[in-house]
Design a protein around this motif. Structure first.
Motif, mmCIF file in Angstrom:
data_model
loop_
_atom_site.group_PDB
_atom_site.id
_atom_site.type_symbol
_atom_site.label_atom_id
_atom_site.label_comp_id
_atom_site.label_asym_id
_atom_site.label_seq_id
_atom_site.Cartn_x
_atom_site.Cartn_y
_atom_site.Cartn_z
ATOM 1 N N ASP A 138 -26.476 54.882 103.565
ATOM 2 C CA ASP A 138 -25.590 56.032 103.710
ATOM 3 C C ASP A 138 -24.804 55.988 105.022
ATOM 4 O OD1 ASP A 138 -26.523 56.996 101.308
ATOM 5 O OD2 ASP A 138 -27.857 58.494 102.199
ATOM 6 N N ARG A 139 -25.294 55.227 105.997
ATOM 7 C CA ARG A 139 -24.622 55.149 107.294
ATOM 8 C C ARG A 139 -23.363 54.286 107.177
ATOM 9 N NH1 ARG A 139 -30.002 53.047 109.924
ATOM 10 N NH2 ARG A 139 -31.318 54.754 109.191
ATOM 11 N N PRO A 140 -22.331 54.646 107.935
ATOM 12 C CA PRO A 140 -21.114 53.820 107.916
ATOM 13 C C PRO A 140 -21.334 52.526 108.704
ATOM 14 C CG PRO A 140 -20.902 55.577 109.520
ATOM 15 C CD PRO A 140 -22.203 55.815 108.809
ATOM 16 N N SER A 141 -20.456 51.569 108.505
ATOM 17 C CA SER A 141 -20.468 50.360 109.333
ATOM 18 C C SER A 141 -19.841 50.714 110.682
ATOM 19 C CB SER A 141 -19.668 49.248 108.662
ATOM 20 O OG SER A 141 -18.306 49.632 108.587
ATOM 21 N N MET A 142 -20.055 49.885 111.684
ATOM 22 C CA MET A 142 -19.450 50.174 112.987
ATOM 23 C C MET A 142 -17.924 50.114 112.925
ATOM 24 S SD MET A 142 -21.466 51.342 115.195
ATOM 25 C CE MET A 142 -20.330 51.371 116.557
ATOM 26 N N SER A 143 -17.371 49.251 112.093
ATOM 27 C CA SER A 143 -15.912 49.220 111.965
ATOM 28 C C SER A 143 -15.407 50.527 111.357
ATOM 29 C CB SER A 143 -15.448 48.011 111.153
ATOM 30 O OG SER A 143 -16.022 48.017 109.865
ATOM 31 N N SER A 144 -16.172 51.084 110.429
ATOM 32 C CA SER A 144 -15.800 52.389 109.859
ATOM 33 C C SER A 144 -15.930 53.491 110.904
ATOM 34 C CB SER A 144 -16.679 52.727 108.663
ATOM 35 O OG SER A 144 -16.461 51.826 107.610
ATOM 36 N N VAL A 145 -16.944 53.395 111.749
ATOM 37 C CA VAL A 145 -17.127 54.380 112.820
ATOM 38 C C VAL A 145 -15.916 54.373 113.749
ATOM 39 C CG1 VAL A 145 -18.496 54.938 114.882
ATOM 40 C CG2 VAL A 145 -19.649 54.359 112.741
ATOM 41 N N VAL A 146 -15.457 53.186 114.114
ATOM 42 C CA VAL A 146 -14.273 53.069 114.977
ATOM 43 C C VAL A 146 -13.068 53.704 114.303
ATOM 44 C CG1 VAL A 146 -12.662 51.438 116.039
ATOM 45 C CG2 VAL A 146 -15.125 51.041 116.195
ATOM 46 N N LEU A 147 -12.891 53.438 113.027
ATOM 47 C CA LEU A 147 -11.778 54.029 112.272
ATOM 48 C C LEU A 147 -11.903 55.553 112.229
ATOM 49 C CD1 LEU A 147 -9.270 53.574 110.469
ATOM 50 C CD2 LEU A 147 -10.839 53.490 108.524
ATOM 51 N N MET A 148 -13.112 56.059 111.977
ATOM 52 C CA MET A 148 -13.325 57.505 111.906
ATOM 53 C C MET A 148 -13.028 58.189 113.235
ATOM 54 S SD MET A 148 -16.830 57.999 109.787
ATOM 55 C CE MET A 148 -17.425 56.602 108.893
ATOM 56 N N LEU A 149 -13.378 57.513 114.330
ATOM 57 C CA LEU A 149 -13.157 58.110 115.653
ATOM 58 C C LEU A 149 -11.715 57.994 116.123
ATOM 59 C CD1 LEU A 149 -16.385 56.931 117.495
ATOM 60 C CD2 LEU A 149 -15.848 59.259 116.730
ATOM 61 N N SER A 150 -10.976 57.043 115.590
ATOM 62 C CA SER A 150 -9.616 56.804 116.080
ATOM 63 C C SER A 150 -8.515 57.263 115.138
ATOM 64 C CB SER A 150 -9.435 55.313 116.384
ATOM 65 O OG SER A 150 -9.604 54.551 115.205
ATOM 66 N N SER A 151 -8.878 57.879 114.026
ATOM 67 C CA SER A 151 -7.853 58.337 113.084
ATOM 68 C C SER A 151 -8.280 59.668 112.472
ATOM 69 C CB SER A 151 -7.641 57.290 111.983
ATOM 70 O OG SER A 151 -8.774 57.236 111.141
ATOM 71 N N ASP A 152 -7.464 60.145 111.579
ATOM 72 C CA ASP A 152 -7.744 61.426 110.915
ATOM 73 C C ASP A 152 -8.245 61.241 109.494
ATOM 74 O OD1 ASP A 152 -7.023 62.955 113.106
ATOM 75 O OD2 ASP A 152 -4.911 63.041 112.523
ATOM 76 N N VAL A 153 -8.905 60.108 109.206
ATOM 77 C CA VAL A 153 -9.438 59.906 107.854
ATOM 78 C C VAL A 153 -10.426 61.020 107.537
ATOM 79 C CG1 VAL A 153 -9.124 57.404 107.875
ATOM 80 C CG2 VAL A 153 -11.295 58.362 108.606
#
Length: 145
Positions: free
Chosen positions: A92-107
């Motif tokens: 259920d946890r995101p990947s670290m690349s997804s974490v970076v995307l989540m923190l740097s965008s408005d997804v």
């Protein structure tokens, strides 16, 4: 330490994601997960964050000094991502690349599930039991043969 590593000795990339989520929660609250205490319950920091999240009081977790330098929506987004990182089930946890995307965008972020190690501590004794020490103050020097 991720639940799957602590319990089963299984380490993966998702173990790192869990650890990142714990660190992010500690940074947002300016409190440590280990030794965390609250007057209303005996949950650790992850449990406290989860309770505040499901009660729609997440902003109460964050240190007030962050409100002066950040927008509350950014802080709450970081908290949301942290809770996604500490979910009990590794898949259920995101990947670290997804974490970076989540923190740097408005997804759009999915709702988090209950965190791992969402535990209540025993209050019957101290966290570390102390054992009486010897009155002997000598120091032993160990030498190789």
């Amino acid at each position: 330490m991720s639940p799957e590593y602590a319990v089963d000795g299984i380490f993966s990339m998702k173990s790192d994601v869990f650890s990142f989520g714990v660190i992010l929660l500690e940074m947002l609250s300016r409190k440590k997960n280990r030794g965390f205490s609250h007057p209303d319950h005996h949950l650790n920091l992850l449990g406290h964050a989860w309770i505040l999240w499901i009660e729609d009081k997440a902003s109460e977790l964050t240190d007030k000094t962050l409100h002066d330098s950040c927008t509350i929506s950014e802080v709450l987004r970081c908290l949301h991502v942290a809770l996604l990182c500490v979910q009990r089930v590794p898949e259920d946890r995101p990947s670290m690349s997804s974490v970076v995307l989540m923190l740097s965008s408005d997804v759009t972020l999915p709702p988090p599930n209950q965190p791992g190690f969402y535990t209540e501590r025993s209050v019957s004794g101290s966290p570390l039991r102390t054992h009486p020490c010897s009155a002997n103050n000598s120091i032993s020097i160990i030498e190789a043969r």
